[in-house]
Design a protein around this motif. Sequence first.
Motif, PDB file in Angstrom:
ATOM      1  N   PHE A   1       0.831  -1.199   0.000  1.00 29.77           N
ATOM      2  CA  PHE A   1       0.000   0.000   0.000  1.00 29.77           C
ATOM      3  C   PHE A   1       0.871   1.257   0.000  1.00 29.77           C
ATOM      4  O   PHE A   1       0.535   2.253  -0.630  1.00 29.77           O
ATOM      5  CB  PHE A   1      -0.943   0.021   1.202  1.00 29.77           C
TER       6      PHE A   1
ATOM      7  N   ALA B   1      -3.553   2.034  -2.282  1.00 30.77           N
ATOM      8  CA  ALA B   1      -4.525   1.096  -1.727  1.00 30.77           C
ATOM      9  C   ALA B   1      -5.157   0.193  -2.771  1.00 30.77           C
ATOM     10  O   ALA B   1      -5.822  -0.781  -2.429  1.00 30.77           O
ATOM     11  CB  ALA B   1      -5.613   1.860  -0.977  1.00 30.77           C
TER      12      ALA B   1
ATOM     13  N   LEU C   1      -7.654  -3.662   4.747  1.00 37.17           N
ATOM     14  CA  LEU C   1      -7.390  -2.226   4.810  1.00 37.17           C
ATOM     15  C   LEU C   1      -7.517  -1.704   6.239  1.00 37.17           C
ATOM     16  O   LEU C   1      -6.681  -0.934   6.706  1.00 37.17           O
ATOM     17  CB  LEU C   1      -8.356  -1.463   3.900  1.00 37.17           C
TER      18      LEU C   1
ATOM     19  N   TYR D   1      -4.546  -0.046   8.457  1.00 36.16           N
ATOM     20  CA  TYR D   1      -4.753   1.329   8.904  1.00 36.16           C
ATOM     21  C   TYR D   1      -4.679   1.428  10.428  1.00 36.16           C
ATOM     22  O   TYR D   1      -3.953   2.259  10.975  1.00 36.16           O
ATOM     23  CB  TYR D   1      -6.104   1.829   8.395  1.00 36.16           C
TER      24      TYR D   1
ATOM     25  N   LEU E   1      -4.771   4.979   1.422  1.00 36.89           N
ATOM     26  CA  LEU E   1      -5.398   3.944   2.244  1.00 36.89           C
ATOM     27  C   LEU E   1      -6.624   4.498   2.959  1.00 36.89           C
ATOM     28  O   LEU E   1      -7.696   3.895   2.938  1.00 36.89           O
ATOM     29  CB  LEU E   1      -4.379   3.421   3.257  1.00 36.89           C
TER      30      LEU E   1
ATOM     31  N   GLU F   1      -9.516   5.054   0.466  1.00 34.09           N
ATOM     32  CA  GLU F   1     -10.257   3.847   0.089  1.00 34.09           C
ATOM     33  C   GLU F   1     -11.116   3.358   1.253  1.00 34.09           C
ATOM     34  O   GLU F   1     -12.234   2.896   1.047  1.00 34.09           O
ATOM     35  CB  GLU F   1      -9.305   2.747  -0.378  1.00 34.09           C
TER      36      GLU F   1
END
Length: 195
Positions: A36, A41, A70, A74, A114, A117
């Motif tokens: 990423f 992303a 994701l 994150y 990231l 998205e």
Amino acid sequence: MSTTEVHVELPELRRPLRADAQRNYDKVLTAARQAFAERGASTSLEDIARRAGVGIGTLYRHFPTRQALLEAVYVGEVERVSASAYELVKLPEWEAISTWLGELAGYMVTKQALAGELVEYVGKDTKLFSCCRSSIFDAGTLLIERAQKAGVMRTDVGIAEAFQMVMGIAKIPNLEPEQFQRLLSITLDGLRYRA
């Protein structure tokens, strides 16, 4: 609060994994974080599995959806940045806050796509983002208040303003690393207390 406690938790609690399954989970997260950061992303899950050295089935066993992967990446990065603030309290006050704001800026540069998205999947006003923001703000507030009490940082600046300044720099497109460091240095210099 202990010096290592962080307020962010993954949306769903995981059962403890066998050692080999935990290794695979960690390899997928590491590969996803790197992919990423390098490609954004939109990197394919197949590419991430290949990078991790696992089959796509293993990736899906740990992260049944793209959104789950994701979110895990994150949140993991937010936890890392937040936790670093509690480790930096060992340094002198100005060094701690300036180092942490530098880490925060670096995190913001690599995580914009990231976050974008993730907003598409879950929306920007969700518990995930509010918990992550609270974790970062709590960590930053600790270092800011410490620096202000020591008389090395302006007392009229809080975490919200510092966050916005750093985010402004991080969002400048196509910024060369040297330019990024120079702008960050100028910004940090503006936060110093001057009699």
